[in-house]
Design a protein around this motif. Structure first.
Motif, PDB file in Angstrom:
ATOM      1  N   GLN A   1       0.843  -1.203   0.000  1.00 13.74           N
ATOM      2  CA  GLN A   1       0.000   0.000   0.000  1.00 13.74           C
ATOM      3  C   GLN A   1       0.881   1.257   0.000  1.00 13.74           C
ATOM      4  N   VAL A   2       1.967   1.225   0.749  1.00 15.06           N
ATOM      5  CA  VAL A   2       2.916   2.351   0.759  1.00 15.06           C
ATOM      6  C   VAL A   2       3.449   2.574  -0.656  1.00 15.06           C
ATOM      7  N   ILE A   3       3.808   1.495  -1.329  1.00 11.59           N
ATOM      8  CA  ILE A   3       4.302   1.573  -2.706  1.00 11.59           C
ATOM      9  C   ILE A   3       3.245   2.206  -3.608  1.00 11.59           C
ATOM     10  N   ALA A   4       2.006   1.733  -3.497  1.00 18.52           N
ATOM     11  CA  ALA A   4       0.926   2.243  -4.344  1.00 18.52           C
ATOM     12  C   ALA A   4       0.695   3.736  -4.102  1.00 18.52           C
ATOM     13  N   GLU A   5       0.679   4.136  -2.837  1.00 21.85           N
ATOM     14  CA  GLU A   5       0.414   5.535  -2.508  1.00 21.85           C
ATOM     15  C   GLU A   5       1.571   6.460  -2.901  1.00 21.85           C
ATOM     16  N   ALA A   6       2.773   5.931  -2.999  1.00 22.56           N
ATOM     17  CA  ALA A   6       3.917   6.746  -3.413  1.00 22.56           C
ATOM     18  C   ALA A   6       3.890   7.023  -4.911  1.00 22.56           C
ATOM     19  N   ASP A   7       3.093   6.273  -5.669  1.00 30.16           N
ATOM     20  CA  ASP A   7       2.968   6.453  -7.117  1.00 30.16           C
ATOM     21  C   ASP A   7       4.332   6.434  -7.794  1.00 30.16           C
ATOM     22  N   LEU A   8       5.062   5.354  -7.539  1.00 33.41           N
ATOM     23  CA  LEU A   8       6.445   5.240  -8.006  1.00 33.41           C
ATOM     24  C   LEU A   8       6.591   5.240  -9.521  1.00 33.41           C
ATOM     25  N   GLN A   9       5.554   4.871 -10.242  1.00 25.60           N
ATOM     26  CA  GLN A   9       5.652   4.807 -11.698  1.00 25.60           C
ATOM     27  C   GLN A   9       5.421   6.151 -12.372  1.00 25.60           C
ATOM     28  N   HIS A  10       4.702   7.062 -11.704  1.00 26.38           N
ATOM     29  CA  HIS A  10       4.292   8.289 -12.388  1.00 26.38           C
ATOM     30  C   HIS A  10       4.730   9.589 -11.717  1.00 26.38           C
ATOM     31  N   ALA A  11       4.815   9.604 -10.414  1.00 29.75           N
ATOM     32  CA  ALA A  11       5.177  10.839  -9.708  1.00 29.75           C
ATOM     33  C   ALA A  11       6.614  11.216 -10.032  1.00 29.75           C
ATOM     34  N   PRO A  12       6.934  12.514 -10.000  1.00 25.21           N
ATOM     35  CA  PRO A  12       8.341  12.898 -10.165  1.00 25.21           C
ATOM     36  C   PRO A  12       9.195  12.130  -9.150  1.00 25.21           C
ATOM     37  N   VAL A  13      10.371  11.699  -9.572  1.00 29.69           N
ATOM     38  CA  VAL A  13      11.204  10.796  -8.771  1.00 29.69           C
ATOM     39  C   VAL A  13      11.464  11.338  -7.357  1.00 29.69           C
ATOM     40  N   PRO A  14      11.881  12.599  -7.183  1.00 29.84           N
ATOM     41  CA  PRO A  14      12.110  13.086  -5.806  1.00 29.84           C
ATOM     42  C   PRO A  14      10.834  13.112  -4.964  1.00 29.84           C
ATOM     43  N   GLU A  15       9.718  13.470  -5.578  1.00 28.24           N
ATOM     44  CA  GLU A  15       8.443  13.497  -4.862  1.00 28.24           C
ATOM     45  C   GLU A  15       8.037  12.082  -4.445  1.00 28.24           C
ATOM     46  N   ALA A  16       8.235  11.128  -5.334  1.00 26.93           N
ATOM     47  CA  ALA A  16       7.913   9.735  -5.016  1.00 26.93           C
ATOM     48  C   ALA A  16       8.792   9.226  -3.872  1.00 26.93           C
ATOM     49  N   LEU A  17      10.060   9.648  -3.855  1.00 24.36           N
ATOM     50  CA  LEU A  17      10.946   9.225  -2.767  1.00 24.36           C
ATOM     51  C   LEU A  17      10.443   9.770  -1.436  1.00 24.36           C
ATOM     52  N   GLN A  18      10.020  11.027  -1.420  1.00 21.66           N
ATOM     53  CA  GLN A  18       9.499  11.604  -0.175  1.00 21.66           C
ATOM     54  C   GLN A  18       8.257  10.845   0.283  1.00 21.66           C
ATOM     55  N   ARG A  19       7.351  10.548  -0.639  1.00 18.94           N
ATOM     56  CA  ARG A  19       6.146   9.779  -0.291  1.00 18.94           C
ATOM     57  C   ARG A  19       6.520   8.387   0.213  1.00 18.94           C
ATOM     58  N   LEU A  20       7.511   7.787  -0.423  1.00 17.49           N
ATOM     59  CA  LEU A  20       7.962   6.453  -0.051  1.00 17.49           C
ATOM     60  C   LEU A  20       8.514   6.453   1.374  1.00 17.49           C
TER      61      LEU A  20
END
Length: 193
Positions: free
Chosen positions: A74-93
């Motif tokens: 669920q953490v992976i899904a919410e981080a949107d690792l495939q589409h979000a800008p890479v730095p933003e996805a890292l912060q969400r992750l």
């Protein structure tokens, strides 16, 4: 966890069950050799309730592993690792993982060398590790992460840093408020091009 009528869509657990699972994860870490009664008391339930819920210590550990896998995916899904800008996805992750730090501590304490085997029950972790590998590969392709370190190595480094900080906080060596920013800064500066 029950499946909805849509294929492969997992229905969320009831809040009371999630609260119990989190309390049991903490109890298992705080009382690693505790009796079933001690674990139940530490989680705020009776031994009879715990017995009805899972039956055995082995079943409890499996239930907590299953729950941990669900939460991490669920953490992976919410981080949107495939589409979000890479730095933003890292912060969400990072933020998503740290919300579940008690569960991370349980997973860390229950880890064994065969935990990530690609067959049987341990295959449950493959979607999680594969998603991280793909995220780090995308970051490399977009020029955010250095390419001289393979994406699977970046996944392992990320997980090691994350688990290390969570354990450091548990032992009183790392301030909770600094965990997320420290991990992001250290990881990005060490993995940057």
């Amino acid at each position: 966890m029950p499946l909805s009528s849509e294929k492969n869509v997992v229905m969320p657990r009831p809040v009371a069950e999630e609260k119990l699972l989190k309390a049991l994860a903490v109890a298992m870490v705080e009382h690693p050799r505790g009796t079933f009664k001690e674990i139940a008391q530490a989680a705020g339930v009776s031994k009879a309730t715990l017995n009805r819920y899972c039956g055995t210590r082995d079943n409890l550990i499996e239930m907590l592993f299953d729950y941990g896998c669900e939460v991490m995916n669920q953490v992976i899904a919410e981080a949107d690792l495939q589409h979000a800008p890479v730095p933003e996805a890292l912060q969400r992750l990072v933020d998503g993982h740290l919300v579940h730090r008690d569960l991370l501590v349980f997973l860390m304490f229950q880890w064994r060398p065969d935990s990530l085997h690609e067959c049987g029950e341990e295959a449950r972790w493959l979607p999680y590790t594969n998603a991280l590998d793909q995220y780090f590969l995308r970051g490399q392709q977009e020029g955010v992460f250095r390419i001289d370190i393979g994406a699977p190595v970046l996944t392992e480094l990320f997980a090691s840093l994350l688990f290390g900080l969570v354990d450091g906080e548990r032992r009183g060596r790392v301030a909770r408020a600094s965990m997320g920013p420290s991990l992001q800064t250290f990881f990005m500066q060490g993995a940057a091009t």
